[in-house]
Design an enzyme around this catalytic site. Structure first.
Site, PDB file in Angstrom:
ATOM      1  N   ASN A 187      55.748 -17.598  33.847  1.00 30.37           N
ATOM      2  CA  ASN A 187      56.191 -18.958  34.172  1.00 30.37           C
ATOM      3  C   ASN A 187      55.356 -19.442  35.356  1.00 30.37           C
ATOM      4  O   ASN A 187      55.563 -18.981  36.481  1.00 30.37           O
ATOM      5  CB  ASN A 187      57.684 -18.923  34.538  1.00 30.37           C
TER       6      ASN A 187
ATOM      7  N   LYS B  47      55.393 -22.350  36.640  1.00 30.69           N
ATOM      8  CA  LYS B  47      56.114 -23.382  37.419  1.00 30.69           C
ATOM      9  C   LYS B  47      55.172 -24.557  37.702  1.00 30.69           C
ATOM     10  O   LYS B  47      54.329 -24.875  36.876  1.00 30.69           O
ATOM     11  CB  LYS B  47      56.691 -22.775  38.702  1.00 30.69           C
TER      12      LYS B  47
ATOM     13  N   HIS C  70      66.151 -22.628  33.490  1.00 30.42           N
ATOM     14  CA  HIS C  70      65.710 -21.878  34.676  1.00 30.42           C
ATOM     15  C   HIS C  70      66.569 -22.307  35.864  1.00 30.42           C
ATOM     16  O   HIS C  70      66.945 -23.474  35.976  1.00 30.42           O
ATOM     17  CB  HIS C  70      64.225 -22.162  34.939  1.00 30.42           C
TER      18      HIS C  70
ATOM     19  N   GLU D  12      65.854 -22.993  38.765  1.00 23.61           N
ATOM     20  CA  GLU D  12      65.286 -24.110  39.539  1.00 23.61           C
ATOM     21  C   GLU D  12      65.611 -25.448  38.880  1.00 23.61           C
ATOM     22  O   GLU D  12      65.782 -26.461  39.561  1.00 23.61           O
ATOM     23  CB  GLU D  12      63.774 -23.902  39.716  1.00 23.61           C
TER      24      GLU D  12
ATOM     25  N   GLU E 196      67.926 -13.657  35.135  1.00 24.24           N
ATOM     26  CA  GLU E 196      67.206 -13.864  36.384  1.00 24.24           C
ATOM     27  C   GLU E 196      68.201 -14.104  37.523  1.00 24.24           C
ATOM     28  O   GLU E 196      68.668 -15.238  37.710  1.00 24.24           O
ATOM     29  CB  GLU E 196      66.283 -15.084  36.269  1.00 24.24           C
TER      30      GLU E 196
ATOM     31  N   GLY F 144      61.426 -15.078  43.414  1.00 30.65           N
ATOM     32  CA  GLY F 144      60.479 -15.450  44.459  1.00 30.65           C
ATOM     33  C   GLY F 144      60.806 -14.890  45.832  1.00 30.65           C
ATOM     34  O   GLY F 144      60.252 -15.343  46.837  1.00 30.65           O
TER      35      GLY F 144
ATOM     36  N   SER G 270      61.042 -11.429  40.855  1.00 35.23           N
ATOM     37  CA  SER G 270      60.179 -10.575  41.691  1.00 35.23           C
ATOM     38  C   SER G 270      59.631  -9.359  40.938  1.00 35.23           C
ATOM     39  O   SER G 270      59.497  -8.291  41.526  1.00 35.23           O
ATOM     40  CB  SER G 270      60.909 -10.154  42.973  1.00 35.23           C
TER      41      SER G 270
HETATM   42  C1  PEP Z   1      60.856 -17.033  37.748  1.00 38.86           C
HETATM   43  O1  PEP Z   1      60.794 -18.061  38.392  1.00 38.86           O
HETATM   44  O2  PEP Z   1      61.194 -17.079  36.550  1.00 38.86           O
HETATM   45  C2  PEP Z   1      60.527 -15.783  38.423  1.00 38.86           C
HETATM   46  C3  PEP Z   1      60.997 -14.688  37.902  1.00 38.86           C
HETATM   47  O3  PEP Z   1      59.768 -15.865  39.558  1.00 38.86           O
HETATM   48  P1  PEP Z   1      59.192 -14.622  40.441  1.00 38.86           P
HETATM   49  O4  PEP Z   1      58.634 -13.620  39.451  1.00 38.86           O
HETATM   50  O5  PEP Z   1      58.121 -15.240  41.277  1.00 38.86           O
HETATM   51  O6  PEP Z   1      60.324 -14.077  41.199  1.00 38.86           O
END
Ligand code: PEP
Length: 250
Positions: free
Chosen positions: A9, A11, A93, A95, A163, A169, A209
């Site tokens: 992703n 973003k 997601h 976000e 997630e 992040g 992460s």
């Molecule tokens: C995400 O935003 O779907 C995600 C898992 O981000 P990160 O791997 O940077 O934590």
């Protein structure tokens, strides 16, 4: 047997020059033992699909509108994503749930639109830190599953990404026991709602992460069929070892 899936992703990151990361990734993995999906920003989908044509790299969107067309300035329909060369779309997601106040019902309407356009819906769900600390994780996930996932989902058109919001992040990762508990819960929920063929066929991704140095441990957890990766999917040199770890876990 579920085929593993490594999904990236991007973003709101990536300009035309970033397409070279896709070329690098495709040439590093000409015949992967897992499905590979990159979801760049909408501005790059058509070009990314062109760059990846004939390679094992599939391209996806990061959101779509629930309607097929109409007066929705700035929005993109599922059909438009498919028309640009996408085969999947990330929906719900955290976000988007936070920044755009998307409810699980909104996510389900978008997933129905994605299915109608022939796209695989990668539906995200996860608990906040406060919800985990209040021992509410499985209730939250159960509610998000019930309300976000359309009834007509199949093993082919649905992927679930667990997630935890507090892991996205942040560099913080749940323990393998915590990941396993949620993934087992999701599997059981899907089996009881959709029957064992569909319930056992849907791929469950972990996201939050995932990095080259923790991927193998995460992929050793039962019912983890791959990862949804944010930051570490932006560079082929970071994503490639994650793909390798996934292939080795298969
Ligand atoms: C995400 O935003 O779907 C995600 C898992 O981000 P990160 O791997 O940077 O934590």
């Amino acid at each position: 047997m579920r085929r593993k899936l490594a999904a990236g992703n991007w973003k709101m990151n990536g300009l035309t020059a970033s397409l070279s990361e896709l070329t690098a990734l495709a040439s590093a993995h000409p015949d992967p033992a897992a499905d590979l999906l990159i979801c760049p920003p909408a501005t790059l989908i058509a070009a990314a699909a062109q760059v990846c044509a004939g390679s094992p790299l599939a391209i996806g969107g990061q959101d779509c509108h629930a309607e097929r067309s109409g007066a929705h300035t700035g929005d993109i329909s599922a059909e438009m994503l498919a028309d640009s060369g996408a085969s999947a779309v990330i929906l719900g997601h955290s976000e988007r749930r936070e920044d755009h106040e998307e409810s699980s019902e909104d996510v389900r309407a978008k997933a129905r639109a994605a299915h109608a356009a022939g796209l695989t819906a990668v539906i995200c769900m996860g608990e906040s830190l406060a919800q985990r600390e209040a021992a509410n994780t499985l209730n939250v996930i159960g509610g998000q599953l019930s309300l976000s996932v359309p009834d007509k989902s199949t093993a082919e058109n649905l992927v679930i990404a667990y997630e935890p919001i507090w892991a996205i992040g942040t560099g913080k990762v749940p323990t393998t026991a915590q990941i396993g508990e949620v993934h087992d819960f999701i599997r059981t929920h899907l089996e009881s709602r959709f029957g064992s063929d569909v319930g056992r066929g849907v791929r469950l991704l972990y996201g939050g992460s995932v990095k080259p140095d923790n991927a193998a441990e995460i992929f050793s957890v039962p019912n983890v069929d791959g990862a949804l990766v944010g930051g570490a999917s932006l560079k082929a040199t970071d994503f490639s070892p994650i793909i390798k770890a996934l292939e080795e876990s298969a």
